[in-house]
Design a protein around this motif. Sequence first.
Motif, short mmCIF file in Angstrom:
data_model
loop_
_atom_site.label_atom_id
_atom_site.label_comp_id
_atom_site.label_asym_id
_atom_site.label_seq_id
_atom_site.Cartn_x
_atom_site.Cartn_y
_atom_site.Cartn_z
N UNK A 200 0.83 -1.21 0.00
CA UNK A 200 0.00 0.00 0.00
C UNK A 200 0.86 1.25 0.00
N UNK A 201 1.86 1.27 0.88
CA UNK A 201 2.76 2.42 0.98
C UNK A 201 3.51 2.63 -0.33
N UNK A 202 4.01 1.56 -0.92
CA UNK A 202 4.77 1.67 -2.17
C UNK A 202 3.89 2.21 -3.30
N UNK A 203 2.63 1.74 -3.38
CA UNK A 203 1.73 2.17 -4.44
C UNK A 203 1.40 3.65 -4.31
N UNK A 204 1.10 4.09 -3.09
CA UNK A 204 0.76 5.50 -2.86
C UNK A 204 1.99 6.38 -3.09
N UNK A 205 3.17 5.89 -2.68
CA UNK A 205 4.40 6.65 -2.89
C UNK A 205 4.66 6.85 -4.38
N UNK A 206 4.47 5.81 -5.16
CA UNK A 206 4.68 5.91 -6.61
C UNK A 206 3.73 6.93 -7.23
N UNK A 207 2.48 6.94 -6.78
CA UNK A 207 1.52 7.91 -7.30
C UNK A 207 1.85 9.32 -6.87
N UNK A 208 2.30 9.48 -5.63
CA UNK A 208 2.69 10.81 -5.14
C UNK A 208 3.85 11.36 -5.95
N UNK A 209 4.82 10.53 -6.24
CA UNK A 209 5.98 10.97 -7.03
C UNK A 209 5.56 11.33 -8.46
#
Length: 321
Positions: free
Chosen positions: A196-205
């Motif tokens: 979850x954290x990795x997916x949201x981080x990728x979208x934020x970037x």
Amino acid sequence: VNLYITAAGKRTSAPPHTDKQDVVVVQSTGRKHWRVYSPTDPAVKPQADIFARGKGDDSLPLYSLESEDSSSQLLLETDLNPGDVLFVPAGFPHTTGTAFGDNKGGGNTLKEDTSVHMTFNIDTHVWDLNFLCARRLAMRRANVVDTALGQSRDEENPYVGKVNQLPRDIHTELISAIPLGFLGDDDATGIPEEATVEAVTAELKRRSKAVDPGTYEQVDDAVWKQTVERLRQQGQELLEVHRDMYLAAIEEGRKRKAEDAMTAHLDVGNERRKVMSPERIQRLSLFRVQKYYDKINQAKADLLKWSYEVKTASTSDASGG
């Protein structure tokens, strides 16, 4: 949760406006007339907060939504009857009124009841759980000046100014909420926390780079993930505070019911003498919820403090820490 009571025959009970919360409306009694519109183009009025249109000093007259050159479109016009439910997303203009009765055949042949409805507010944007606020937090954590959007000081509203002059698709993605399930645990969502954290981080970037590649490149890569993890932590803390607050309200309701049963013998005719002791007064919601608000404010203050600590992988390596 809010409760609204409106007399019948009010052509406009709430003028056009937008809210910062997603709202679930549940009609209980009477009828309420709703008109919901698509969001206005933020570039037309960049100094207006898209989540607070028609409030404070901002003007959002009905004709501006319905004119031929309006950037907004009528999406829904309907009467809510008892038992009906309506969902209105944050930032979508809406206006309400109450029914006048059935005028078919001439004259009011139907007596209207007072309208009563509840709204359940989903505070995603109030809790800063969107990509714009996450970007702002990451840049502050990395000690990067936001030359692209500005509005980076604590007292400045991130939803006004340059952000509203971005291309519409980028703006829409930037102010959108972090996906549902972000605060859930592994058992509830079926998705590992790390994924979850990795997916949201990728979208934020991705969304931050679309805003401005220059400021995006200045933020250490580790900071984006740190920010998402810290936002998730704060969101879970706020969720627990709200859970405890509502559980306390349920318990208070049970306690009052038990107390009323114990004093039923004090009935005098059809009247019951209810004694408001100092202890019971202190249990009123006005006083009971203050400790929960204090916890919410503390959680927000802790997040702000964290954002100013300016810790990145690169600075830690350079200092030998």
